[in-house]
Design a protein around this motif. Structure first.
Motif, PDB file in Angstrom:
ATOM      1  N   GLU A   6     -40.334   9.580  78.682  1.00 18.82           N
ATOM      2  CA  GLU A   6     -40.236  10.666  77.708  1.00 18.82           C
ATOM      3  C   GLU A   6     -39.007  11.511  78.034  1.00 18.82           C
ATOM      4  O   GLU A   6     -38.884  12.025  79.145  1.00 18.82           O
ATOM      5  CB  GLU A   6     -41.480  11.558  77.742  1.00 18.82           C
ATOM      6  CG  GLU A   6     -42.757  10.897  77.267  1.00 18.82           C
ATOM      7  CD  GLU A   6     -42.839  10.770  75.754  1.00 18.82           C
ATOM      8  OE1 GLU A   6     -42.064  11.464  75.059  1.00 18.82           O
ATOM      9  OE2 GLU A   6     -43.657   9.969  75.278  1.00 18.82           O
ATOM     10  N   LEU A   7     -38.106  11.618  77.074  1.00 24.17           N
ATOM     11  CA  LEU A   7     -36.942  12.496  77.206  1.00 24.17           C
ATOM     12  C   LEU A   7     -37.157  13.684  76.279  1.00 24.17           C
ATOM     13  O   LEU A   7     -37.381  13.508  75.079  1.00 24.17           O
ATOM     14  CB  LEU A   7     -35.656  11.761  76.825  1.00 24.17           C
ATOM     15  CG  LEU A   7     -35.358  10.435  77.547  1.00 24.17           C
ATOM     16  CD1 LEU A   7     -34.044   9.859  77.050  1.00 24.17           C
ATOM     17  CD2 LEU A   7     -35.322  10.621  79.043  1.00 24.17           C
ATOM     18  N   GLU A   8     -37.087  14.883  76.846  1.00 25.03           N
ATOM     19  CA  GLU A   8     -37.269  16.101  76.062  1.00 25.03           C
ATOM     20  C   GLU A   8     -35.964  16.887  76.002  1.00 25.03           C
ATOM     21  O   GLU A   8     -35.535  17.487  76.985  1.00 25.03           O
ATOM     22  CB  GLU A   8     -38.367  16.977  76.683  1.00 25.03           C
ATOM     23  CG  GLU A   8     -39.767  16.422  76.554  1.00 25.03           C
ATOM     24  CD  GLU A   8     -40.821  17.406  77.038  1.00 25.03           C
ATOM     25  OE1 GLU A   8     -40.441  18.497  77.524  1.00 25.03           O
ATOM     26  OE2 GLU A   8     -42.014  17.083  76.954  1.00 25.03           O
ATOM     27  N   ARG A   9     -35.285  16.791  74.867  1.00 25.13           N
ATOM     28  CA  ARG A   9     -34.071  17.560  74.577  1.00 25.13           C
ATOM     29  C   ARG A   9     -33.077  17.490  75.746  1.00 25.13           C
ATOM     30  O   ARG A   9     -32.596  18.497  76.257  1.00 25.13           O
ATOM     31  CB  ARG A   9     -34.420  19.006  74.251  1.00 25.13           C
ATOM     32  CG  ARG A   9     -35.432  19.147  73.120  1.00 25.13           C
ATOM     33  CD  ARG A   9     -35.454  20.534  72.541  1.00 25.13           C
ATOM     34  NE  ARG A   9     -34.154  20.815  71.868  1.00 25.13           N
ATOM     35  CZ  ARG A   9     -33.929  21.937  71.182  1.00 25.13           C
ATOM     36  NH1 ARG A   9     -34.870  22.865  71.113  1.00 25.13           N
ATOM     37  NH2 ARG A   9     -32.753  22.132  70.615  1.00 25.13           N
ATOM     38  N   VAL A  10     -32.765  16.261  76.127  1.00 29.31           N
ATOM     39  CA  VAL A  10     -31.887  16.019  77.275  1.00 29.31           C
ATOM     40  C   VAL A  10     -30.427  16.107  76.853  1.00 29.31           C
ATOM     41  O   VAL A  10     -30.012  15.517  75.852  1.00 29.31           O
ATOM     42  CB  VAL A  10     -32.188  14.634  77.889  1.00 29.31           C
ATOM     43  CG1 VAL A  10     -31.145  14.267  78.939  1.00 29.31           C
ATOM     44  CG2 VAL A  10     -33.584  14.630  78.506  1.00 29.31           C
ATOM     45  N   SER A  11     -29.642  16.842  77.633  1.00 29.82           N
ATOM     46  CA  SER A  11     -28.202  16.956  77.400  1.00 29.82           C
ATOM     47  C   SER A  11     -27.464  16.795  78.719  1.00 29.82           C
ATOM     48  O   SER A  11     -27.988  17.102  79.791  1.00 29.82           O
ATOM     49  CB  SER A  11     -27.837  18.320  76.793  1.00 29.82           C
ATOM     50  OG  SER A  11     -28.411  18.494  75.519  1.00 29.82           O
ATOM     51  N   LYS A  12     -26.220  16.321  78.607  1.00 33.40           N
ATOM     52  CA  LYS A  12     -25.329  16.238  79.760  1.00 33.40           C
ATOM     53  C   LYS A  12     -23.977  16.772  79.344  1.00 33.40           C
ATOM     54  O   LYS A  12     -23.271  16.164  78.534  1.00 33.40           O
ATOM     55  CB  LYS A  12     -25.197  14.789  80.260  1.00 33.40           C
ATOM     56  CG  LYS A  12     -24.272  14.621  81.448  1.00 33.40           C
ATOM     57  CD  LYS A  12     -24.808  15.308  82.696  1.00 33.40           C
ATOM     58  CE  LYS A  12     -23.929  15.054  83.917  1.00 33.40           C
ATOM     59  NZ  LYS A  12     -24.480  15.670  85.138  1.00 33.40           N
ATOM     60  N   LEU A  47     -27.009   8.303  79.319  1.00 30.87           N
ATOM     61  CA  LEU A  47     -28.445   8.443  79.116  1.00 30.87           C
ATOM     62  C   LEU A  47     -29.221   7.505  80.042  1.00 30.87           C
ATOM     63  O   LEU A  47     -30.223   7.901  80.658  1.00 30.87           O
ATOM     64  CB  LEU A  47     -28.787   8.154  77.655  1.00 30.87           C
ATOM     65  CG  LEU A  47     -30.156   8.615  77.149  1.00 30.87           C
ATOM     66  CD1 LEU A  47     -30.300  10.115  77.283  1.00 30.87           C
ATOM     67  CD2 LEU A  47     -30.357   8.184  75.702  1.00 30.87           C
ATOM     68  N   LEU A  48     -28.761   6.271  80.173  1.00 29.86           N
ATOM     69  CA  LEU A  48     -29.426   5.307  81.053  1.00 29.86           C
ATOM     70  C   LEU A  48     -29.385   5.781  82.499  1.00 29.86           C
ATOM     71  O   LEU A  48     -30.381   5.690  83.224  1.00 29.86           O
ATOM     72  CB  LEU A  48     -28.749   3.938  80.930  1.00 29.86           C
ATOM     73  CG  LEU A  48     -29.476   2.778  81.611  1.00 29.86           C
ATOM     74  CD1 LEU A  48     -30.635   2.292  80.741  1.00 29.86           C
ATOM     75  CD2 LEU A  48     -28.525   1.610  81.894  1.00 29.86           C
ATOM     76  N   ARG A  49     -28.231   6.290  82.930  1.00 26.73           N
ATOM     77  CA  ARG A  49     -28.098   6.738  84.309  1.00 26.73           C
ATOM     78  C   ARG A  49     -28.957   7.970  84.588  1.00 26.73           C
ATOM     79  O   ARG A  49     -29.451   8.144  85.703  1.00 26.73           O
ATOM     80  CB  ARG A  49     -26.624   7.023  84.620  1.00 26.73           C
ATOM     81  CG  ARG A  49     -25.765   5.765  84.669  1.00 26.73           C
ATOM     82  CD  ARG A  49     -24.294   6.087  84.899  1.00 26.73           C
ATOM     83  NE  ARG A  49     -24.107   6.723  86.193  1.00 26.73           N
ATOM     84  CZ  ARG A  49     -24.009   6.066  87.345  1.00 26.73           C
ATOM     85  NH1 ARG A  49     -24.111   4.756  87.379  1.00 26.73           N
ATOM     86  NH2 ARG A  49     -23.823   6.722  88.478  1.00 26.73           N
ATOM     87  N   MET A  50     -29.176   8.802  83.588  1.00 25.70           N
ATOM     88  CA  MET A  50     -30.072   9.944  83.787  1.00 25.70           C
ATOM     89  C   MET A  50     -31.527   9.486  83.901  1.00 25.70           C
ATOM     90  O   MET A  50     -32.296  10.041  84.688  1.00 25.70           O
ATOM     91  CB  MET A  50     -29.895  10.959  82.657  1.00 25.70           C
ATOM     92  CG  MET A  50     -28.596  11.754  82.776  1.00 25.70           C
ATOM     93  SD  MET A  50     -28.525  13.206  81.688  1.00 25.70           S
ATOM     94  CE  MET A  50     -28.398  12.438  80.079  1.00 25.70           C
ATOM     95  N   ILE A  51     -31.909   8.469  83.148  1.00 22.03           N
ATOM     96  CA  ILE A  51     -33.260   7.918  83.288  1.00 22.03           C
ATOM     97  C   ILE A  51     -33.450   7.354  84.694  1.00 22.03           C
ATOM     98  O   ILE A  51     -34.504   7.509  85.306  1.00 22.03           O
ATOM     99  CB  ILE A  51     -33.514   6.821  82.231  1.00 22.03           C
ATOM    100  CG1 ILE A  51     -33.513   7.424  80.820  1.00 22.03           C
ATOM    101  CG2 ILE A  51     -34.843   6.112  82.497  1.00 22.03           C
ATOM    102  CD1 ILE A  51     -33.562   6.388  79.704  1.00 22.03           C
TER     103      ILE A  51
END
Length: 365
Positions: A6-12, A47-51
């Motif tokens: 679950e990603l909730e409003r993820v930003s980088k 996004l993949l690396r943050m997961i």
């Protein structure tokens, strides 16, 4: 039910003006094969690396199996990652490479050996256990990298452009092998690729990324047949685009003026007479009809180019209104015997209303 991811409003945000991922919320179910698709710089790898825990978000939260892992390092997350270059240890045998992660976890020798034998059987390389990585082909190294990643039975397997280092023929083979492997092991796969064919043929769901955001999320066939925007239609497959204007609209049907004619389109987007729109349709959805055909969604013009590609033809058709569209068609035996359509000859094509995309605005890609 909450997903396995679950990603909730993820930003980088790298700087105020450089944003890798912008306010993405996403739910991935246990056992799904989900592909993050898009061109370089769209945010899919970030996004993949943050997961995986290799990068931390600037904003938002990441959950794995219900646990908040936003700030957990990679080794504290029940995920594994397969990199583009496989990252096999060159001084270790195949068996030692696969067993390494289990050894670090303290798994006993007998259990490690049994797990290695089993996973090598799964990837179809049981006879390679004592070989060194340099003795393997590219496709075999990729399968060993997959074996090493799944032997620990993680909840999620992350794949970063896993087939990019292979030649075209081996990529085709590995697509099916990876899909079959996913079906066998039941682990959630999240893959990053820029290759639309990989995404369409391997995935349960495709998430198309654009400038750090999700442009569309859905089943491969839905994204292909019902793209949400000209960007998606242009990136997934090939699409002809023509500027147009809505002449009339009634419920889910619209009549659109393009290239001096009117096309009827079935659309689930609200349309109003006078709206400026962009019309799109796939080259393979166009059907050649007799030049004298006068009814239906007919476009006609002169053949300006013909390209033969084995299975069929791609014909460039200069419409009477001046625009050029492309027509893809299989090559029937009769045409193969008689030769290709001559340049300058007249050609008429028809498109069914349900195959006509209507997008708001006049800016085609």
């Amino acid at each position: 039910m909450a997903g396995i991811i679950e990603l909730e409003r993820v930003s980088k945000h790298y700087t105020k003006s450089i944003i890798g991922v912008d306010d993405v919320s996403l739910s991935i179910e246990d056992g799904e094969f989900v592909t993050l698709l898009g061109p370089s710089g769209c945010g899919k790898s970030t996004l993949l690396r943050m997961i995986g825990g290799f990068e931390q978000p600037t904003h938002g939260r990441i959950f794995l199996a219900g646990k908040d892992v936003t700030w957990e390092p990679p080794h504290r997350r029940d995920v594994n990652m397969v990199f583009q270059d496989y990252a096999l240890f060159p001084h270790m045998t195949v068996g030692q490479n696969i067993a390494y992660g289990l050894k670090m976890l303290g798994v006993g020798r007998a259990e490690r050996d049994a797990a290695v034998v089993e996973v090598l059987r799964l990837v179809g390389l049981p006879d390679k256990i004592d070989q060194m990585p340099h003795q393997l082909s590219g496709g075999q190294r990729q399968r060993i990298a997959l074996a090493r990643a799944i032997v620990r039975k993680p909840k999620v397997l992350l794949l970063d452009e896993p087939l990019s280092a292979l030649d075209a023929r081996m990529r085709d083979q590995m697509r099916m092998e990876m899909k079959h492997l996913h079906d066998k092991v039941g682990i959630t796969f999240v893959m990053v690729t820029h290759d639309q064919e990989e995404a369409l043929t391997m995935s349960d769901r495709v998430v198309v990324m654009e400038s750090g955001r999700v442009a569309q999320d859905g089943r491969p066939q839905d994204i292909y047949d019902h793209p949400a925007s000209p960007y998606v239609a242009n990136f997934i497959g090939t699409t002809n685009f023509l500027p147009g204007g809505v002449v009339a609209a009634d419920g889910g049907t619209a009549k659109v003026a393009v290239s001096g004619i009117e096309l009827t389109a079935l659309t689930d987007r609200p349309q109003r007479a006078g709206d400026v729109v962009t019309v799109g349709f796939r080259p393979e959805k166009l059907r050649v009809v007799p030049p004298e055909a006068a009814c239906g969604n007919i476009l006609s013009g002169r053949v300006s180019e013909v390209v033969y590609y084995g299975l069929g033809l791609r014909t460039a058709l200069e419409l009477d209104g001046g625009e050029t569209i492309y027509v893809d068609s299989l090559l029937p035996d009769s045409l193969a015997r008689s030769g290709l359509p001559p340049l300058g000859s007249r050609l008429a094509v028809a498109v069914e209303p349900h195959n006509v995309f209507v997008f708001p605005g006049g800016g085609a890609p």
